[in-house]
Structures are given as structure tokens and as C-alpha cells.
Design an enzyme around this catalytic site. Structure first.
Site: not given
Ligand code: BV8
Ligand code: ZN
Length: 250
Positions: A100, A102-103, A118, A126, A147, A187, A213-214
Site C-alpha cells: 500500500q 507509495v515510497d 496505491h 496531469c 501541464c 505494518g 505489527n507491534p
Molecule cells: C476504492 C493515498 C473504489 C496515497 C491512501 C470498502 C470497499 C472498498 C472501498 C471502501 C470500503 N469502505 C470504505 C471504502 C473507501 C476507502 C476506504 O477504505 N476508506 C477507509 C478509511 C474506511 N477506500 C478507497 O477509497 C479506495 N478506493 O476503494 O475505490 C471505491 C470508490 C468510491 C467509493 C467506494 C469504493 C482507495 C484507498 C487508497 C487511499 N489512499 N493514501 C498516499 O498519500 O499515501 S490510503 C493510506 O492508508 C495510505 O495509502 C496507506 O498505505 C493506507 C493504509 O494505511 P497503513 O499503510 O495501514 O498505515 P497506518 O498508519 O494506518 O498503519 C500503520 C501500521 O504500522 C500500524 O498498525 C502500526 O501499528 C504499524 N507499525 C508502526 N511501526 C511499525 C509497524 N509495523 C511494523 N513495524 C514497525 N516498525
Molecule cells: Zn495536460
């Protein structure tokens, strides 16, 4: 930390290993996660920043937020967790890495065929004519690039909330989750769909599912094994135990 023997035995007999990663795998590279207390969203509302509506209503704010993140990514290096995943790709008959993130730190660590659900923060395009812009957008901070073909606004090539994921990438990720016999979820908080479904799909199809995951997440209760540790510690340990086990068997 102790790696359960059953995990190593299951991994050693696995034909197809799939790995799903989230922001946590890059935390030890110095890139903040999204939902941890000091995370990226802490001071922002995701809908405001990571959505087309957010971008269209405040393009300069969203653009400079991504520029800020790009600078952090540019200075970041893969950590031992990324390298362990990269090493795994040649140890099994079939291996699929789904991220997930983007880095692009997986690619920097040597991982190939990375399924980027993602998108990525390096490339831009554009909004109007979809022309790709890579690297041509290092304008003074805060200025939104336009653009050179049609004058449209340029945006980061990430998938925002409400946007469809790249269809072929998502299909490949779903197929791997259906077919694999071992699935790591590393993670990720499991909050964002459809990515959050993948470990559940794997479990439902009989894979042995391990969460690294911690912290506990919304899917921890359905995992076969939860390793409460940073991925940069747990994954290299798993890899070492796996190689030791395999050498004893051969
Ligand atoms: C879509 C942009 C169709 C890029 C991001 C059901 C089905 C389908 C869709 C939905 C649904 N319910 C709701 C939806 C809509 C929505 C959604 O899921 N909303 C959520 C909030 C409920 N989904 C969408 O819109 C997706 N599109 O489904 O299209 C559609 C269209 C319209 C209507 C319906 C459906 C698009 C999803 C993509 C969104 N873009 N970011 C950017 O800027 O980066 S999301 C964002 O969250 C990032 O991309 C990131 O990758 C993603 C997930 O987060 P995590 O990676 O899990 O990060 P987080 O901080 O949450 O957790 C980190 C974890 O690491 C923690 O648990 C922590 O404990 C742990 N950790 C910390 N340190 C460590 C560690 N683990 C290991 N080692 C360590 N050292
Ligand atoms: Zn253009």
C-alpha cells in the site's frame, strides 16, 4: 524474540508466499505512518489531503504536503525489513509482494514486480490530459505546477480516497491472496479497503496468515500468528530461522 516453530515449518512447506505491506514497514526508515499517534494524519484529515475533492479545493496545500513527503522519502533508505522481504522473493516457488506504500523503498531494497495498490509518490500526471510528469515538478515549494501540454493541474500519481485502484494490480493482488498458502501482513492497520480484505481472503482460502505489527489491529483476531514486533526486527529473524531450518533438512 521467539519465532514459533510452526510458522517456520509452514513457511518451509509453502509453495506460494504473499506479503502485504503498509506504512509500518517504512517506519524504521524514518517515514511516519498514517494512523500512529505521531502519524501523517495526526495534524490533517485524510479526506482533505488524500482525495481529489481535497486537491481540487486546496491544490497548493495538497501539493505541498506531497512535496514535503517526497523530500522525506528522498532521504530515506530501506531498512532490514525491506531487505528481508527482498531476499524472500527468490526462496519460494512463487512469491508476490503487494504494497500500500507509495515510497518505493521495496524497489530500492531489490524487490521486483512490486504490486503498488496505491500508486507511488515519485511520479505525477496531469489531471486533464493524464500526461506523465516525473521529476519535472521541482518547482519552488507551494507553487502548483501546470501541464506544459494543456495547462491542466499536475497531481501526484497516488490513489486517493474514492479513486479506483489500478485494476490489473488489484486483480494480481487478489489472485495471489486466493492462491497463496502463506500470507504475511506487515505494518498495516488494516483500515483501508480493498487492501484490508486481502489477508482475510488469504485466510478464507486456507493460507497460513501471519501479522507482523507491534500493535493489535482490526484483523489480528483472525490471524494464525501475530508477531508483536517491529518488522525490521521480526522479518530478518524469520528469514534466519527459515534458512537454518532448511539447511538442517537438506
Ligand atoms: C476504492 C493515498 C473504489 C496515497 C491512501 C470498502 C470497499 C472498498 C472501498 C471502501 C470500503 N469502505 C470504505 C471504502 C473507501 C476507502 C476506504 O477504505 N476508506 C477507509 C478509511 C474506511 N477506500 C478507497 O477509497 C479506495 N478506493 O476503494 O475505490 C471505491 C470508490 C468510491 C467509493 C467506494 C469504493 C482507495 C484507498 C487508497 C487511499 N489512499 N493514501 C498516499 O498519500 O499515501 S490510503 C493510506 O492508508 C495510505 O495509502 C496507506 O498505505 C493506507 C493504509 O494505511 P497503513 O499503510 O495501514 O498505515 P497506518 O498508519 O494506518 O498503519 C500503520 C501500521 O504500522 C500500524 O498498525 C502500526 O501499528 C504499524 N507499525 C508502526 N511501526 C511499525 C509497524 N509495523 C511494523 N513495524 C514497525 N516498525
Ligand atoms: Zn495536460
Amino acid at each position: 524474540m521467539e519465532i514459533p516453530h510452526i510458522l517456520i515449518e509452514k513457511l518451509a512447506s509453502a509453495k506460494h508466499v504473499a506479503v502485504l505491506t503498509g506504512a509500518g514497514v517504512s517506519a524504521e526508515s524514518g517515514i511516519k505512518t498514517f494512523r500512529d499517534p505521531d502519524g501523517l494524519w495526526a495534524q490533517f484529515n485524510p479526506a482533505e489531503l488524500a482525495s481529489m475533492d481535497g486537491f481540487m479545493s486546496n491544490p497548493d496545500l495538497v501539493w505541498s504536503w506531497y512535496q514535503h513527503r517526497r523530500e522525506i522519502v528522498a532521504e530515506s533508505k530501506p531498512n532490514p525489513g525491506h531487505y528481508a522481504i527482498a531476499e524472500m522473493q527468490n526462496l519460494f516457488e512463487k512469491f508476490t509482494l503487494i504494497t500500500q506504500n507509495v515510497d518505493r523503498l521495496h524497489q530500492s531494497a531489490g524487490s521486483k514486480q512490486v504490486l503498488e495498490l496505491h500508486g507511488n509518490i515519485i511520479e505525477n500526471h496531469c489531471v486533464r490530459c493524464k500526461k506523465d510528469f516525473v521529476g519535472e515538478t521541482t518547482l519552488p515549494d507551494g507553487q502548483l505546477p501546470k501541464c506544459s501540454y494543456c495547462g491542466g493541474m499536475i497531481r501526484p500519481s497516488v490513489v486517493w480516497f474514492g479513486e479506483m485502484l489500478p485494476a490489473d494490480t488489484l486483480l494480481a493482488a487478489e489472485n495471489a491472496s486466493n492462491q497463496c498458502d502463506f500470507f504475511f501482513t506487515v505494518g498495516t492497520s488494516g483500515e483501508v479497503y480493498p487492501a484490508a480484505n486481502l489477508p482475510i481472503v488469504a485466510k478464507r482460502h486456507g493460507a497460513y496468515v501471519v501479522e507482523v505489527n507491534p500493535n493489535r489491529t482490526s484483523i489480528s483476531h483472525s490471524m494464525d500468528c501475530c508477531l508483536s514486533a517491529p518488522s525490521g526486527v521480526a522479518l530478518p529473524l524469520i528469514l534466519n530461522e527459515f534458512k537454518k531450518y532448511r539447511n538442517q533438512k537438506s
